[in-house]
Design a protein around this motif. Structure first.
Motif, PDB file in Angstrom:
ATOM      1  N   GLN A  52      45.918  75.227  19.763  1.00 45.20           N
ATOM      2  CA  GLN A  52      47.200  75.906  19.582  1.00 45.20           C
ATOM      3  C   GLN A  52      47.539  76.665  20.861  1.00 45.20           C
ATOM      4  N   ALA A  53      48.773  76.568  21.267  1.00 47.50           N
ATOM      5  CA  ALA A  53      49.211  77.285  22.465  1.00 47.50           C
ATOM      6  C   ALA A  53      49.196  78.786  22.188  1.00 47.50           C
ATOM      7  N   LEU A  54      48.819  79.543  23.195  1.00 48.90           N
ATOM      8  CA  LEU A  54      48.813  80.992  23.052  1.00 48.90           C
ATOM      9  C   LEU A  54      50.253  81.500  23.038  1.00 48.90           C
ATOM     10  N   PRO A  55      50.528  82.525  22.236  1.00 51.85           N
ATOM     11  CA  PRO A  55      51.887  83.077  22.221  1.00 51.85           C
ATOM     12  C   PRO A  55      52.220  83.754  23.547  1.00 51.85           C
ATOM     13  N   VAL A  56      53.469  83.653  23.933  1.00 51.67           N
ATOM     14  CA  VAL A  56      53.956  84.293  25.155  1.00 51.67           C
ATOM     15  C   VAL A  56      54.825  85.464  24.724  1.00 51.67           C
ATOM     16  N   ILE A 109      52.456  88.138  16.328  1.00 49.73           N
ATOM     17  CA  ILE A 109      51.508  89.257  16.427  1.00 49.73           C
ATOM     18  C   ILE A 109      50.148  88.852  15.886  1.00 49.73           C
ATOM     19  N   PHE A 110      50.104  88.155  14.756  1.00 45.85           N
ATOM     20  CA  PHE A 110      48.815  87.790  14.188  1.00 45.85           C
ATOM     21  C   PHE A 110      48.132  86.668  14.985  1.00 45.85           C
ATOM     22  N   LYS A 111      48.905  85.849  15.683  1.00 46.07           N
ATOM     23  CA  LYS A 111      48.307  84.829  16.558  1.00 46.07           C
ATOM     24  C   LYS A 111      47.731  85.452  17.827  1.00 46.07           C
ATOM     25  N   MET A 112      48.198  86.645  18.179  1.00 50.33           N
ATOM     26  CA  MET A 112      47.762  87.298  19.412  1.00 50.33           C
ATOM     27  C   MET A 112      46.284  87.666  19.378  1.00 50.33           C
ATOM     28  N   LYS A 113      45.677  87.713  18.189  1.00 56.19           N
ATOM     29  CA  LYS A 113      44.246  88.042  18.111  1.00 56.19           C
ATOM     30  C   LYS A 113      43.405  86.995  18.825  1.00 56.19           C
ATOM     31  N   ASP A 114      43.915  85.772  18.951  1.00 56.55           N
ATOM     32  CA  ASP A 114      43.202  84.697  19.651  1.00 56.55           C
ATOM     33  C   ASP A 114      43.533  84.668  21.142  1.00 56.55           C
ATOM     34  N   GLY A 115      44.375  85.594  21.580  1.00 59.12           N
ATOM     35  CA  GLY A 115      44.791  85.657  22.973  1.00 59.12           C
ATOM     36  C   GLY A 115      46.296  85.510  23.090  1.00 59.12           C
ATOM     37  N   TYR A 116      46.823  85.843  24.242  1.00 56.84           N
ATOM     38  CA  TYR A 116      48.264  85.745  24.476  1.00 56.84           C
ATOM     39  C   TYR A 116      48.525  85.705  25.970  1.00 56.84           C
ATOM     40  N   ILE A 117      49.746  85.340  26.306  1.00 58.48           N
ATOM     41  CA  ILE A 117      50.174  85.285  27.693  1.00 58.48           C
ATOM     42  C   ILE A 117      51.336  86.261  27.838  1.00 58.48           C
ATOM     43  N   ILE A 118      51.276  87.078  28.876  1.00 59.94           N
ATOM     44  CA  ILE A 118      52.369  88.025  29.105  1.00 59.94           C
ATOM     45  C   ILE A 118      53.480  87.296  29.848  1.00 59.94           C
ATOM     46  N   GLU A 119      54.658  87.355  29.266  1.00 55.06           N
ATOM     47  CA  GLU A 119      55.837  86.695  29.823  1.00 55.06           C
ATOM     48  C   GLU A 119      56.169  87.289  31.183  1.00 55.06           C
ATOM     49  N   LYS A 120      56.384  86.402  32.116  1.00 52.84           N
ATOM     50  CA  LYS A 120      56.776  86.843  33.457  1.00 52.84           C
ATOM     51  C   LYS A 120      58.285  87.060  33.444  1.00 52.84           C
ATOM     52  N   PRO A 121      58.743  88.272  33.756  1.00 57.12           N
ATOM     53  CA  PRO A 121      60.190  88.502  33.718  1.00 57.12           C
ATOM     54  C   PRO A 121      60.896  87.735  34.830  1.00 57.12           C
ATOM     55  N   LYS A 122      62.072  87.241  34.529  1.00 58.22           N
ATOM     56  CA  LYS A 122      62.880  86.522  35.508  1.00 58.22           C
ATOM     57  C   LYS A 122      63.487  87.542  36.460  1.00 58.22           C
ATOM     58  N   LEU A 123      63.277  87.321  37.748  1.00 54.78           N
ATOM     59  CA  LEU A 123      63.788  88.246  38.760  1.00 54.78           C
ATOM     60  C   LEU A 123      64.977  87.645  39.508  1.00 54.78           C
ATOM     61  N   PHE A 124      65.868  88.545  39.936  1.00 53.43           N
ATOM     62  CA  PHE A 124      67.080  88.146  40.662  1.00 53.43           C
ATOM     63  C   PHE A 124      67.272  89.061  41.867  1.00 53.43           C
ATOM     64  N   ARG A 125      68.021  88.536  42.836  1.00 58.50           N
ATOM     65  CA  ARG A 125      68.479  89.350  43.957  1.00 58.50           C
ATOM     66  C   ARG A 125      70.001  89.387  43.886  1.00 58.50           C
ATOM     67  N   LEU A 126      70.569  90.462  44.390  1.00 57.80           N
ATOM     68  CA  LEU A 126      72.020  90.583  44.476  1.00 57.80           C
ATOM     69  C   LEU A 126      72.418  90.345  45.929  1.00 57.80           C
TER      70      LEU A 126
END
Length: 194
Positions: A52-56, A109-126
């Motif tokens: 199973q894929a880890l939740p992001v 949340i309950f799947k996170m007990k097996d691990g998770y991946i922290i979402e990388k925020p999308k960055l922008f420049r002006l």
């Protein structure tokens, strides 16, 4: 009846008579053999399961989870009770995330007990539009909350208090949203590793 119980019934039973009555028992070697066979079958079936894929999840959800995982059920209950007493404008980021049905928050949340991946925020420049040198970008000094326009690549790029790559949330907070949909600037996504 399970397959294990069916196999167990096939094993020979020994009977010991004693003064109170009699006792039925299985030969230990036969039972050990049956358990080993069952363990082998369990391992085989586990190998056939797709991983199973880890939740992001966003960083703030990961922080909340780590702080509350010892009392997870109560913490989830508390979030929902608090949300029912607050206006939408008073909700925290975590409460907003829980309130969004697309996040499947309880399942995640309950799947996170097996691990998770922290979402990388999308960055922008002006990027400043309509200039002779099209390599000028908005910079923010976070210590003073002052902005300036300069070239994209400077030796202190995004270190310390000065930065020029932002999340959409951060852009909306610069000068109280002055650069959201500002026609003088073009929103340029930051490429990975840039």
């Amino acid at each position: 009846m399970t397959k294990f119980e069916e196999e167990l019934k096939k094993l020979p039973i020994k009977i010991i008579e004693h003064s109170v009555g009699y006792t039925k028992y299985y030969n230990a070697a036969n039972v050990k053999s049956l358990i080993a066979k069952a363990d082998t079958e369990i391992e085989y079936l586990k190998s056939k399961l797709e991983p199973q894929a880890l939740p992001v999840v966003p960083g703030y959800v990961a922080e909340w989870y780590e702080a509350n995982k010892a009392t997870l059920e109560y913490s989830i209950y508390s979030i929902h009770v608090d949300m029912s007493d607050l206006e939408d404008t008073e909700l925290t980021d975590v409460q907003i995330w829980f309130d969004n049905r697309n996040n499947k928050s309880l399942e995640t949340i309950f799947k996170m007990k097996d691990g998770y991946i922290i979402e990388k925020p999308k960055l922008f420049r002006l990027k400043l539009r309509n200039t002779a040198d099209r390599n000028h970008y908005l910079w923010l000094n976070r210590a003073t909350n002052r902005i300036f326009i300069d070239k994209k690549f400077l030796y202190w790029t995004n270190h310390g208090n000065v930065k020029n790559s932002f999340t959409e949330q951060e852009i909306s907070e610069i000068l109280d949203g002055a650069f959201v949909n500002n026609e003088a600037f073009e929103l340029v996504p930051v490429e990975d590793g840039e």
